[in-house]
Scaffold this active site. Structure first.
Site, PDB file in Angstrom:
ATOM      1  N   ARG A  98      42.642  36.542  30.956  1.00  0.00           N
ATOM      2  CA  ARG A  98      42.473  37.147  29.621  1.00  0.00           C
ATOM      3  C   ARG A  98      43.778  37.802  29.220  1.00  0.00           C
ATOM      4  O   ARG A  98      44.231  37.677  28.101  1.00  0.00           O
ATOM      5  CB  ARG A  98      41.320  38.141  29.618  1.00  0.00           C
ATOM      6  CG  ARG A  98      39.944  37.545  29.375  1.00  0.00           C
ATOM      7  CD  ARG A  98      39.604  36.382  30.302  1.00  0.00           C
ATOM      8  NE  ARG A  98      38.275  35.866  30.101  1.00  0.00           N
ATOM      9  CZ  ARG A  98      37.196  36.263  30.786  1.00  0.00           C
ATOM     10  NH1 ARG A  98      37.310  37.176  31.744  1.00  0.00           N
ATOM     11  NH2 ARG A  98      36.023  35.740  30.522  1.00  0.00           N
TER      12      ARG A  98
ATOM     13  N   ASP B 168      40.469  30.887  33.252  1.00  0.00           N
ATOM     14  CA  ASP B 168      39.303  31.188  32.424  1.00  0.00           C
ATOM     15  C   ASP B 168      39.481  30.462  31.097  1.00  0.00           C
ATOM     16  O   ASP B 168      40.447  29.704  30.917  1.00  0.00           O
ATOM     17  CB  ASP B 168      39.117  32.705  32.247  1.00  0.00           C
ATOM     18  CG  ASP B 168      37.632  33.068  32.165  1.00  0.00           C
ATOM     19  OD1 ASP B 168      36.950  32.556  31.252  1.00  0.00           O
ATOM     20  OD2 ASP B 168      37.145  33.824  33.019  1.00  0.00           O
TER      21      ASP B 168
ATOM     22  N   HIS C  36      33.594  28.603  31.707  1.00  0.00           N
ATOM     23  CA  HIS C  36      34.861  29.346  31.584  1.00  0.00           C
ATOM     24  C   HIS C  36      36.075  28.439  31.786  1.00  0.00           C
ATOM     25  O   HIS C  36      37.060  28.835  32.425  1.00  0.00           O
ATOM     26  CB  HIS C  36      34.885  30.509  32.588  1.00  0.00           C
ATOM     27  CG  HIS C  36      33.980  31.652  32.191  1.00  0.00           C
ATOM     28  ND1 HIS C  36      34.218  32.440  31.079  1.00  0.00           N
ATOM     29  CD2 HIS C  36      32.826  32.120  32.736  1.00  0.00           C
ATOM     30  CE1 HIS C  36      33.266  33.356  30.985  1.00  0.00           C
ATOM     31  NE2 HIS C  36      32.404  33.174  31.959  1.00  0.00           N
TER      32      HIS C  36
ATOM     33  N   ASP D  30      29.859  31.165  37.234  1.00  0.00           N
ATOM     34  CA  ASP D  30      29.100  32.071  36.370  1.00  0.00           C
ATOM     35  C   ASP D  30      29.043  31.540  34.943  1.00  0.00           C
ATOM     36  O   ASP D  30      29.895  30.754  34.527  1.00  0.00           O
ATOM     37  CB  ASP D  30      29.753  33.465  36.349  1.00  0.00           C
ATOM     38  CG  ASP D  30      31.190  33.414  35.854  1.00  0.00           C
ATOM     39  OD1 ASP D  30      31.890  32.439  36.182  1.00  0.00           O
ATOM     40  OD2 ASP D  30      31.605  34.340  35.132  1.00  0.00           O
ATOM     41  N   GLU D  31      28.047  31.981  34.228  1.00  0.00           N
ATOM     42  CA  GLU D  31      27.969  31.842  32.778  1.00  0.00           C
ATOM     43  C   GLU D  31      28.343  30.435  32.305  1.00  0.00           C
ATOM     44  O   GLU D  31      29.261  30.263  31.515  1.00  0.00           O
ATOM     45  CB  GLU D  31      28.883  32.890  32.114  1.00  0.00           C
ATOM     46  CG  GLU D  31      28.466  34.307  32.456  1.00  0.00           C
ATOM     47  CD  GLU D  31      29.344  35.382  31.825  1.00  0.00           C
ATOM     48  OE1 GLU D  31      28.779  36.393  31.369  1.00  0.00           O
ATOM     49  OE2 GLU D  31      30.574  35.229  31.804  1.00  0.00           O
TER      50      GLU D  31
ATOM     51  N   TYR E  57      32.106  47.400  37.851  1.00  0.00           N
ATOM     52  CA  TYR E  57      32.863  46.813  36.746  1.00  0.00           C
ATOM     53  C   TYR E  57      33.760  47.888  36.148  1.00  0.00           C
ATOM     54  O   TYR E  57      33.342  48.687  35.320  1.00  0.00           O
ATOM     55  CB  TYR E  57      31.901  46.200  35.718  1.00  0.00           C
ATOM     56  CG  TYR E  57      31.612  44.747  36.041  1.00  0.00           C
ATOM     57  CD1 TYR E  57      31.274  44.369  37.335  1.00  0.00           C
ATOM     58  CD2 TYR E  57      31.723  43.747  35.072  1.00  0.00           C
ATOM     59  CE1 TYR E  57      31.044  43.047  37.657  1.00  0.00           C
ATOM     60  CE2 TYR E  57      31.492  42.414  35.389  1.00  0.00           C
ATOM     61  CZ  TYR E  57      31.156  42.069  36.683  1.00  0.00           C
ATOM     62  OH  TYR E  57      30.939  40.757  36.998  1.00  0.00           O
ATOM     63  N   PHE E  58      35.018  47.866  36.582  1.00  0.00           N
ATOM     64  CA  PHE E  58      35.921  48.936  36.175  1.00  0.00           C
ATOM     65  C   PHE E  58      36.584  48.643  34.830  1.00  0.00           C
ATOM     66  O   PHE E  58      37.463  49.381  34.393  1.00  0.00           O
ATOM     67  CB  PHE E  58      36.942  49.226  37.284  1.00  0.00           C
ATOM     68  CG  PHE E  58      36.326  49.821  38.529  1.00  0.00           C
ATOM     69  CD1 PHE E  58      34.968  50.124  38.588  1.00  0.00           C
ATOM     70  CD2 PHE E  58      37.099  50.100  39.648  1.00  0.00           C
ATOM     71  CE1 PHE E  58      34.391  50.673  39.725  1.00  0.00           C
ATOM     72  CE2 PHE E  58      36.542  50.650  40.797  1.00  0.00           C
ATOM     73  CZ  PHE E  58      35.186  50.929  40.836  1.00  0.00           C
ATOM     74  N   ASP E  59      36.127  47.575  34.166  1.00  0.00           N
ATOM     75  CA  ASP E  59      36.508  47.406  32.758  1.00  0.00           C
ATOM     76  C   ASP E  59      35.572  48.238  31.873  1.00  0.00           C
ATOM     77  O   ASP E  59      35.835  48.398  30.689  1.00  0.00           O
ATOM     78  CB  ASP E  59      36.494  45.929  32.330  1.00  0.00           C
ATOM     79  CG  ASP E  59      35.176  45.205  32.594  1.00  0.00           C
ATOM     80  OD1 ASP E  59      34.413  45.624  33.498  1.00  0.00           O
ATOM     81  OD2 ASP E  59      34.903  44.207  31.900  1.00  0.00           O
TER      82      ASP E  59
ATOM     83  N   TRP F 128      37.999  42.919  34.636  1.00  0.00           N
ATOM     84  CA  TRP F 128      38.136  41.887  33.595  1.00  0.00           C
ATOM     85  C   TRP F 128      39.039  42.469  32.516  1.00  0.00           C
ATOM     86  O   TRP F 128      38.906  43.658  32.160  1.00  0.00           O
ATOM     87  CB  TRP F 128      36.751  41.537  33.034  1.00  0.00           C
ATOM     88  CG  TRP F 128      35.832  41.069  34.114  1.00  0.00           C
ATOM     89  CD1 TRP F 128      34.831  41.774  34.701  1.00  0.00           C
ATOM     90  CD2 TRP F 128      35.869  39.800  34.770  1.00  0.00           C
ATOM     91  NE1 TRP F 128      34.232  41.026  35.683  1.00  0.00           N
ATOM     92  CE2 TRP F 128      34.849  39.806  35.745  1.00  0.00           C
ATOM     93  CE3 TRP F 128      36.661  38.653  34.641  1.00  0.00           C
ATOM     94  CZ2 TRP F 128      34.596  38.714  36.583  1.00  0.00           C
ATOM     95  CZ3 TRP F 128      36.398  37.570  35.461  1.00  0.00           C
ATOM     96  CH2 TRP F 128      35.385  37.603  36.414  1.00  0.00           C
ATOM     97  N   THR F 129      39.923  41.652  31.971  1.00  0.00           N
ATOM     98  CA  THR F 129      41.004  42.238  31.174  1.00  0.00           C
ATOM     99  C   THR F 129      40.997  41.838  29.698  1.00  0.00           C
ATOM    100  O   THR F 129      42.042  41.831  29.058  1.00  0.00           O
ATOM    101  CB  THR F 129      42.366  41.907  31.810  1.00  0.00           C
ATOM    102  OG1 THR F 129      42.482  40.477  31.883  1.00  0.00           O
ATOM    103  CG2 THR F 129      42.493  42.501  33.191  1.00  0.00           C
ATOM    104  N   GLU F 130      39.828  41.508  29.153  1.00  0.00           N
ATOM    105  CA  GLU F 130      39.786  41.213  27.716  1.00  0.00           C
ATOM    106  C   GLU F 130      40.450  42.318  26.908  1.00  0.00           C
ATOM    107  O   GLU F 130      41.192  42.045  25.968  1.00  0.00           O
ATOM    108  CB  GLU F 130      38.332  41.082  27.238  1.00  0.00           C
ATOM    109  CG  GLU F 130      37.603  39.840  27.705  1.00  0.00           C
ATOM    110  CD  GLU F 130      36.831  40.076  28.990  1.00  0.00           C
ATOM    111  OE1 GLU F 130      37.210  40.970  29.787  1.00  0.00           O
ATOM    112  OE2 GLU F 130      35.834  39.349  29.202  1.00  0.00           O
TER     113      GLU F 130
HETATM  114  C1  ACM Z   1      31.249  37.749  35.433  1.00  0.00           C
HETATM  115  O1  ACM Z   1      31.404  38.947  35.143  1.00  0.00           O
HETATM  116  N1  ACM Z   1      31.067  36.841  34.500  1.00  0.00           N
HETATM  117  C2  ACM Z   1      31.257  37.305  36.808  1.00  0.00           C
END
Ligand code: ACM
Length: 749
Positions: A158, A187, A260, A322-323, A414-416, A464-466
């Site tokens: 991201r 991703d 992804h 995932d997803e 989740y440290f975002d 996660w770095t969005e």
């Molecule tokens: C994830 O947060 N989609 C693994």
């Protein structure tokens, strides 16, 4: 507004009671400045006369890590054996990660069986030297981690971080004895690793045309118009792998497939199910364009994995999983035929087929595979390790099936997510995971039997770095909470108060090094106490025994402490700030709007999710509104897939003119407005008459404020029901999943 001081007898009782329950306070406090807290410390009750450390390192301990560890610490030198007062001894009886440090009067004797053990010992020794104060106490430390897997993850897809920044991340990890770096390399928004056989991954997939500005939930979406990207050459990757190995950190590369994968599709559209032009994503979320399980794709993935396995010598390869929306597979004749040919049940079966086939290839080369918990759907690939992220349920299920598990639940890891409710926090994806919650976390769910618990390898933070564009921001989101996580994963002897004392020193160390570490330990956490018929009362968890200074509007009202309560008997802005010595917290500003329900009692018939329970049901009628910009925290209550219903009991029959509700809308985070609201009123709490209902619930902003007329009806009880939106429809983020409903506050006038 009144302040209530406890009578002195109660104060004495509380002090007595706390000393009784926190026995550590009576023994030497075992605070040697070391994070994570060592598992066995025996204080000998004397000080040593050691005030400088002269360390002799064996020839085989020439890792550049040690040069870095000792650099800039006055009083630590590396010397020839005959001059050393820190002696390193090999002890084969100790486990791989175990070590001991024996500080005697004149010497420090370190024992370990491996380079890992010596690294951890010297890290602890240097921390004790830096943060405890001199001379060192005479002490015996015998240490060994609770969990073997202690990970930190970084998403470089991201936003991209340079090799030097990744090395800083690894330095931090080594300081806190993390041993697995999960490197999320691909991703939808970018492919970040050079693959020689597929050069378009570098030329095309490593870049996106532009990037979303602001938060996904801000409408309408705006873009910056700037091409963005970058990738690591294989040479750089090798250098980073070596750097990590010098610090006893194994890198786990992740190529996220089959979802992804839009960046890969933009370079090689033949990997998709449709004949079309694909583009790397420019915004965030989950996309329907995914890899097609055809032979071109499998050949591509095997070739790519060959290069990945040559670059990364570790045991584990992460294949994402995932997803992965199934829309493209549902529309594809090829996929439908494949489902029939392979005798699969449906598209979930196809995902399992996809993962199992790639897993088999990787396992045939002697490696193990890790996947996100969606790889459970349609059946787990043999031997697959599950990374449980959507809570702990996936991990529990996998452990029951005798698969190994790494816990990274988005409730704690989740440290975002936001770490503070302070309004000055940088924009984040959402959620709320403060440091204390991380500290208290136990990766082993209590539901598991002792036999099943053995399958929990450990835990990991995910970044996660969005919304994280710079490495300063990476440090801000991770460094404070990962210190807490390091104790959650390493230590049996946990004590949050002691941790905070150590944290202050570690914080100063990092800040002096130029790092951007979040500092919220002097922020106040408020609690609202309500009694039916009485005004709201507030009290605080006071950090580090600080003093609270408070204002009402612009008037300075004085100070209070952790034993005081304050009565809120008029609306307006109250500001509180904790201060001690030269430390102070962020101001806590509470805007009270007192209404008819703030002196009432509330009962919920349906309970919110544990993760989003505010400060209990009373949060809904405490006169405080949850913030407009973010859900989570002390006010908003979040329901996953269920309705919110309950009733409010007033102290006496009350004239009811209007009731209003606030709901959060954040469809990027699967948060939807309710479908309908119904309100009824009763005199006796048994017989209710419906007063008003609505299905007109809309908003153009993030918060819907829905006000309903009650026409002056009288009643002692008000019942409400907000109907959950239900399953998220096709084409939206989180399609097919349960939606969330977030509510606060219910204002009655
Ligand atoms: C994830 O947060 N989609 C693994």
């Amino acid at each position: 507004m009144k302040i209530k001081k406890f009578p002195i007898s109660i104060v004495l009782f509380i002090v007595f009671w706390t000393t009784q329950t926190h026995l550590y306070a009576l023994t030497p406090d075992k605070n040697l400045g070391i994070i994570p807290q060592p598992n066995h410390i025996r204080m000998k009750g004397k000080t040593s006369d050691i005030s400088t450390l002269k360390i002799h390192l064996d020839k085989n301990m020439n890792s550049p890590f040690y040069t870095d560890l000792f650099k800039g610490v006055e009083g630590i030198t590396v010397v020839e054996k005959k001059y050393a007062n820190v002696l390193l001894k090999s002890d084969d009886l100790l486990g791989q990660e175990a070590y001991s440090i024996d500080v005697t009067q004149h010497q420090v004797i370190i024992s370990a069986s491996s380079g890992k053990g010596f690294q951890y010992a010297l890290t602890s020794l240097v921390q004790m030297y830096r943060f405890h104060g001199l001379p060192l106490p005479q002490v015996l430390i015998q240490d060994n981690p609770v969990f073997g897997y202690r990970g930190m993850h970084l998403d470089v897809a991201r936003h991209f971080f340079t090799a030097d920044e990744v090395k800083k991340y690894l330095d931090y990890m080594a300081m806190y004895k993390f041993n697995r770096f999960h490197w999320h390399l691909t991703d939808d928004q970018g492919w970040r690793v050079e693959i020689k056989k597929y050069p378009k991954l570098q030329e095309i997939a490593a870049y996106r045309d532009e990037t979303l500005i602001g938060h996904y939930n801000d409408q309408p979406h705006k873009y910056d118009g700037k091409r963005y990207g970058g990738y690591y050459t294989q040479e750089t990757i090798r250098e980073i792998v070596r750097y990590a190995a010098d610090r006893n950190i194994e890198i786990i590369p992740e190529l996220d497939i089959p979802g992804h994968s839009m960046a890969a599709l933009s370079a090689y559209p033949e990997l998709g199910c449709e004949n079309k032009v694909y583009k790397a994503a420019t915004s965030w979320g989950v996309f329907e364009d995914v890899l097609c399980p055809n032979e071109v794709t499998f050949k591509f993935l095997e070739d790519v994995m060959d290069e990945i396995m040559a670059l990364f010598p570790g045991k584990y390869i992460h294949i994402g999983g995932d997803e992965c929306p199934k829309e493209a597979w549902k529309k594809s004749d090829f996929c439908q035929q494949l489902i029939k040919d392979k005798n699969l049940k449906n598209e979930e079966g196809l995902q399992s087929y996809f993962v199992t086939r790639i897993a088999g290839y990787i396992q045939s080369k002697g490696r193990e595979i890790i996947g996100w918990d969606e790889i459970l759907e349609g059946g787990l690939a043999p031997g697959a390790i599950v990374m449980s992220w959507r809570g702990v349920e996936g991990g529990i299920e996998a452990a029951k099936q005798h698969h190994y598990v790494i816990m990274t639940p988005n409730s704690h890891c989740y440290f975002d997510y936001y770490q503070s409710e302070s309004p000055g926090e940088p924009i984040s994806i959402g959620g709320f995971i403060p440091m204390e919650k991380v500290y208290d976390w136990n990766p082993v769910p209590s539901e598991l039997t002792p036999e099943q618990r053995k399958y929990i390898l450990g835990g990991q933070s995910n970044l996660w770095t969005e919304y994280i564009h710079t490495f300063d921001h990476v440090e801000y989101m991770t460094f404070a909470r990962d210190m807490a996580l390091s104790e959650a994963l390493w230590s049996k002897d946990k004590d949050y108060r002691r941790f905070l004392n150590k944290f202050e020193k570690h914080y100063t160390y990092w800040v002096n090094k130029g790092a951007h570490v979040a500092f919220h330990i002097y922020d106040l956490k408020h609690h609202v106490k309500s009694e039916i018929g009485k005004p709201v009362q507030l009290y605080f968890d006071v950090p580090q025994q600080a003093t609270i200074y408070y204002n009402y509007e612009d008037d300075n009202l004085g100070t209070m402490n952790g034993l005081d309560t304050i009565t809120i008997d008029k609306s307006g802005k109250y500001t509180f700030i904790a201060s001690k010595n030269n430390q102070r917290g962020h101001p806590l500003e509470l805007n009270f709007n007192l209404h008819k329900a703030t002196t009432a009692r509330i009962y919920l018939e349906t309970l919110p999710s544990d993760r989003y329970a505010g400060r209990g049901p009373q949060s809904l009628i405490n006169g405080l509104k949850g913030p407009d910009s973010k859900y989570g925290g002390s006010e908003w209550l979040g329901y996953s897939g269920t309705d919110c219903s309950g009733f409010i009991e007033f102290s006496e029959e009350t004239q009811l003119n209007t009731v209003s509700f606030r709901f959060f809308k954040g469809e990027g985070q699967w948060i939807y407005l309710p479908k309908a609201i119904e309100v009824s009123v009763s005199d006796d709490g048994i017989h209710y008459s419906s007063v008003v209902s609505t299905t007109e619930i809309h908003t153009d902003t993030k918060v819907a404020n829905i006000s309903l007329p009650l026409k002056g009806i009288k009643g002692k009880y008000l019942k409400f029901e907000a109907k959950n939106y239900g399953t998220i429809p096709t084409g939206r983020q989180g399609a097919g999943y349960k939606s969330w409903l977030f509510i606060d506050e219910i204002v009655v006038d």
